[in-house]
Design a protein around this motif. Structure first.
Motif, short mmCIF file in Angstrom:
data_model
loop_
_atom_site.label_atom_id
_atom_site.label_comp_id
_atom_site.label_asym_id
_atom_site.label_seq_id
_atom_site.Cartn_x
_atom_site.Cartn_y
_atom_site.Cartn_z
N ALA A 45 7.41 0.29 -11.25
CA ALA A 45 8.52 -0.20 -10.43
C ALA A 45 8.55 0.56 -9.11
CB ALA A 45 9.86 -0.04 -11.16
N ALA A 46 9.07 -0.11 -8.08
CA ALA A 46 9.17 0.50 -6.74
C ALA A 46 10.50 0.12 -6.11
CB ALA A 46 8.00 0.05 -5.86
N LEU A 47 10.82 0.74 -5.00
CA LEU A 47 12.04 0.42 -4.28
C LEU A 47 11.96 -0.99 -3.69
CD1 LEU A 47 12.69 3.79 -2.40
CD2 LEU A 47 13.94 2.90 -4.38
N PRO A 48 13.09 -1.63 -3.39
CA PRO A 48 13.07 -2.97 -2.81
C PRO A 48 12.20 -3.04 -1.56
CG PRO A 48 15.30 -2.36 -3.44
CD PRO A 48 14.47 -1.14 -3.62
N TYR A 49 11.46 -4.14 -1.45
CA TYR A 49 10.55 -4.43 -0.33
C TYR A 49 9.32 -3.52 -0.32
CZ TYR A 49 14.31 -7.38 1.37
OH TYR A 49 15.26 -8.35 1.46
N GLN A 50 9.13 -2.72 -1.37
CA GLN A 50 7.93 -1.90 -1.50
C GLN A 50 7.01 -2.50 -2.57
OE1 GLN A 50 7.23 0.83 0.50
NE2 GLN A 50 9.01 0.05 1.60
N ASP A 51 6.92 -3.81 -2.58
CA ASP A 51 6.13 -4.53 -3.59
C ASP A 51 4.67 -4.09 -3.60
OD1 ASP A 51 7.97 -7.34 -4.20
OD2 ASP A 51 8.37 -6.21 -2.38
N GLU A 52 4.13 -3.87 -2.41
CA GLU A 52 2.70 -3.54 -2.31
C GLU A 52 2.37 -2.22 -2.98
OE1 GLU A 52 3.79 -6.27 1.12
OE2 GLU A 52 4.68 -4.53 0.11
N ILE A 53 3.27 -1.24 -2.91
CA ILE A 53 2.98 0.05 -3.55
C ILE A 53 3.09 -0.07 -5.07
CG2 ILE A 53 5.29 1.12 -3.58
CD1 ILE A 53 3.91 3.65 -2.44
N CYS A 54 3.95 -0.96 -5.53
CA CYS A 54 4.03 -1.23 -6.96
C CYS A 54 2.73 -1.87 -7.45
CB CYS A 54 5.21 -2.16 -7.26
SG CYS A 54 5.48 -2.47 -9.01
N LEU A 55 2.24 -2.84 -6.70
CA LEU A 55 0.96 -3.49 -7.04
C LEU A 55 -0.20 -2.49 -6.96
CD1 LEU A 55 1.52 -6.87 -5.19
CD2 LEU A 55 1.10 -6.63 -7.65
N ARG A 56 -0.12 -1.56 -6.01
CA ARG A 56 -1.16 -0.56 -5.88
C ARG A 56 -1.24 0.31 -7.13
NH1 ARG A 56 -1.33 4.97 -2.32
NH2 ARG A 56 -3.19 5.74 -3.35
N LEU A 57 -0.07 0.76 -7.63
CA LEU A 57 -0.07 1.56 -8.86
C LEU A 57 -0.58 0.74 -10.05
CD1 LEU A 57 0.57 4.13 -10.42
CD2 LEU A 57 2.92 3.32 -10.68
N MET A 58 -0.19 -0.52 -10.11
CA MET A 58 -0.68 -1.39 -11.20
C MET A 58 -2.20 -1.50 -11.16
SD MET A 58 2.20 -4.42 -10.92
CE MET A 58 1.38 -5.51 -12.09
N LYS A 59 -2.76 -1.66 -9.97
CA LYS A 59 -4.21 -1.74 -9.82
C LYS A 59 -4.88 -0.43 -10.20
CE LYS A 59 -8.28 -3.23 -8.62
NZ LYS A 59 -9.03 -4.13 -9.53
N GLU A 60 -4.27 0.66 -9.81
CA GLU A 60 -4.82 1.98 -10.13
C GLU A 60 -4.87 2.19 -11.65
OE1 GLU A 60 -5.86 6.10 -8.69
OE2 GLU A 60 -6.04 4.04 -7.97
N ILE A 61 -3.80 1.83 -12.32
CA ILE A 61 -3.75 1.99 -13.78
C ILE A 61 -4.78 1.10 -14.45
CG2 ILE A 61 -2.32 1.55 -15.82
CD1 ILE A 61 0.09 2.41 -14.10
N GLU A 62 -4.88 -0.14 -14.00
CA GLU A 62 -5.86 -1.06 -14.57
C GLU A 62 -7.28 -0.53 -14.40
OE1 GLU A 62 -6.14 -5.80 -14.25
OE2 GLU A 62 -6.93 -4.79 -12.46
N THR A 63 -7.60 -0.01 -13.23
CA THR A 63 -8.94 0.52 -12.94
C THR A 63 -9.23 1.75 -13.79
OG1 THR A 63 -8.83 -0.32 -10.67
CG2 THR A 63 -10.46 1.40 -11.14
N LEU A 64 -8.28 2.68 -13.84
CA LEU A 64 -8.48 3.91 -14.62
C LEU A 64 -8.64 3.61 -16.11
CD1 LEU A 64 -5.86 6.21 -12.86
CD2 LEU A 64 -8.35 6.37 -12.67
#
Length: 586
Positions: A560-579
């Protein structure tokens, strides 16, 4: 003998008695006759809708046969195996045609639907969509991609029922904003997918279209309310789906079925043409978002959605395009995390995968900071108050002219129970089951408009408190548990409390997403036998039964991220998926 005594009794009475008795019999017969007739009309209308669905399937099978006759060498299996990004590349360089890809997915969706019951209707205007696609001079980022949409997302000429009979004859006069954007970006929308009745349940079941089951285990549900999408995608019948989320309705089926799903900041997505499940309720916003096989697909879809077409069709949406710089940054993140929320104790598998994800992120150079969401019991009660801000009357009205789905029987009772009985029941349960008592009190609705406004102020104060704690710790994003594995069929309708892990980010209006992370192990199952929860009350006992026998079922983590910070939430999701993917290959 009894009948003779009754007649003898009536003959001894004055004539007025016989008139009253006769009138009573007529009224009773009329009442039950009307109820029977009404129920029969409801059943007939549902049967007609099932026939319409069956006809749409027959239509698509005919088109599929014609396509195979003209294209006998198509290798659908290879097409279905392609990740979305690779599929789009092949469509753009004409290695594959939109027709070939579409009918490969239609064929698989028909097969999957026979097994899982996840499609409510196939959209038979696909040929027209293909024709319009060929006429476009510019190829959009989703050129030729087959897409499915949740049942209550408006599509011209079709009903958006939310599993309710009264909406079957209300046909959408035009496409919803989301469908218009999908078509503009080159996608081909080919099916609508199943939902729970009223959408307010994480068991996808309704009297019109039936129950959707989990592809991994038919004794488990697919989650809800976007359960049709989750089941169809993980079974291979769709590569990109559009769901909605009010209390976890994208994230729950994604988690239960084992795919990524993303709930954006609500204010960044248009709900134009999407039927609401609770008319007039604005305290917790409904949000529309993507579900897919991998995070890259979610990212691509968000880039496609945030476009001039959406901003033009719905000027209430701020024209904020995807921030590629934020998403692609390689700087280390400061990540808050919590193992449990203090309101509903996670099962062993939920906790284990959360800690494993934390360890992988730390090893990759990110900083993990303990974070505890404040007063989750309070925010859960606020959520219930928001859902039934009128004491449940709006939801109760939804069930008029309907057959109540068995999975919603407990909820229906709560919506229709008189306020005084709710308060009495809450009072009686307070000494023995205080958590359940608070839930019932929250469902009573406010005593006055002033109380309702006070609840809204309390909600905003909580949001400020949460953000202050976030900023005090200088967090970029949060990693937290995700409700999983999939529940055994019949249990979601009996308790909403486990939604504390998802609904918090709806009421806060934060973007949030889930990433699959491992499966239930034999050790998890063994440890579950000792699970007691925080209170060892009926909810804790039901939860234990709901998730048992889950060996091998998918587990997930949530970001989860702060409002309008959708891209950083997606970045963490991608990082977790890759790791996680790298870890599995070791």
């Amino acid at each position: 003998m009894m009948q003779e005594k009754v007649l003898e009794f009536l003959e001894q009475r004055p004539p007025e008695w016989r008139l009253v008795a006769s009138a009573g019999c007529v009224l009773a017969a009329s009442f039950f006759g009307l109820r029977w007739r009404k129920r029969r009309q409801i059943q007939k209308r549902m049967e007609e809708e099932r026939k319409r669905r069956a006809e749409s399937e027959r239509h698509m099978r005919r088109e599929l046969r014609d396509f195979h006759k003209q294209n006998p060498a198509v290798d659908s299996k290879k097409i279905l195996e392609l990740p979305l990004l690779e599929l789009i590349e092949k469509l753009k360089d004409d290695s594959l045609t939109p027709e070939t890809v579409l009918y490969s997915y239609v064929e698989k969706a028909l097969e999957v639907n026979d097994d899982l019951n996840c499609v409510t209707v196939f959209l038979t205007d696909c040929k027209e969509q293909l024709k319009n696609l060929r006429a476009e001079r510019v190829r959009g980022p989703l050129y030729g991609v087959p897409v499915t949409i949740k049942e209550h997302v408006g599509y011209q000429g079709h009903p958006s029922t939310c599993g309710l009979v009264q909406y079957l004859d209300v046909l959408d006069k035009e496409d919803s904003v989301m469908v218009s954007v999908l078509k503009k970006q080159g996608a081909i929308v080919f099916a609508k997918t199943n939902v729970p009745q009223t959408l307010l349940c994480y068991e996808t079941s309704n009297p019109i279209y039936g129950l959707t089951v989990n592809p991994h285990n038919r004794a488990k549900g697919a989650g809800g309310s976007s359960g049709g999408e989750g089941a169809l995608i993980v079974a291979g019948g769709s590569i990109l789906g559009i769901g909605t989320d009010l209390g976890g309705s994208i994230r729950l089926p994604s988690s239960f079925c084992g795919i990524p799903g993303f709930k954006p900041t609500p204010e960044r997505m248009s709900l134009g043409g999407v039927r609401s499940c609770i008319d007039g309720m604005t305290a917790v916003p409904l949000c529309i978002g993507p579900m897919a096989r991998d995070v890259d697909s979610l990212v691509l879809s968000m880039k496609a959605f945030w476009c001039d077409k959406m901003f033009h069709l719905d000027p209430s949406i701020p024209p904020i395009c995807f921030n590629e710089e934020t998403f692609s940054s390689i700087s280390s993140l400061r990540i808050g995390y919590y193992e449990e929320d203090g309101y509903f104790q996670p099962n062993p598998g939920m906790r284990r995968v959360l800690l494993e994800a934390k360890q992988l992120l730390e090893a990759a150079g990110h900083q993990l900071v303990p974070f505890r969401p404040p007063r989750v019991n309070t925010i859960y009660e606020m959520f219930i108050k928001a859902m039934v801000g009128d004491g449940g009357r709006t939801l109760a009205d939804k069930f008029n002219n309907n057959v109540v789905d068995p999975n919603l029987a407990d909820s229906y009772l709560m919506y229709t129970m008189p306020r005084v009985l709710k308060r009495l029941l809450g009072f009686l349960l307070r000494p023995i089951f205080p958590r359940i008592s608070s839930h019932i009190y929250s469902a009573c609705g406010p005593r006055s408009l002033k109380d309702h406004w006070a609840e809204r102020i309390e909600l905003e104060d909580y949001r400020d408190e949460f953000i202050r704690e976030w900023r005090r710790l200088s967090l970029d994003v949060v990693l937290c548990p995700m409700l999983s594995p999939a529940f055994n069929i019949g249990y979601p309708g009996k308790m909403l409390a486990p939604l504390s892990y998802t609904m918090i980010y709806n009421i806060l209006r934060f973007p949030a997403g889930v990433v699959p992370f491992g499966r239930v192990t034999a050790e998890d199952e063994e440890e579950l036998k000792r699970h007691r929860g925080y209170n060892n009350d009926p909810w804790d006992k039901l939860f234990k039964k709901a998730v048992e026998d889950g060996l091998g079922m998918p587990l997930s983590v949530q970001c989860a991220a702060l409002p309008y910070q959708d891209e950083i939430c997606l970045r963490l999701m991608k990082e977790i998926e890759t790791l996680h993917s790298r870890h599995l290959k070791r």
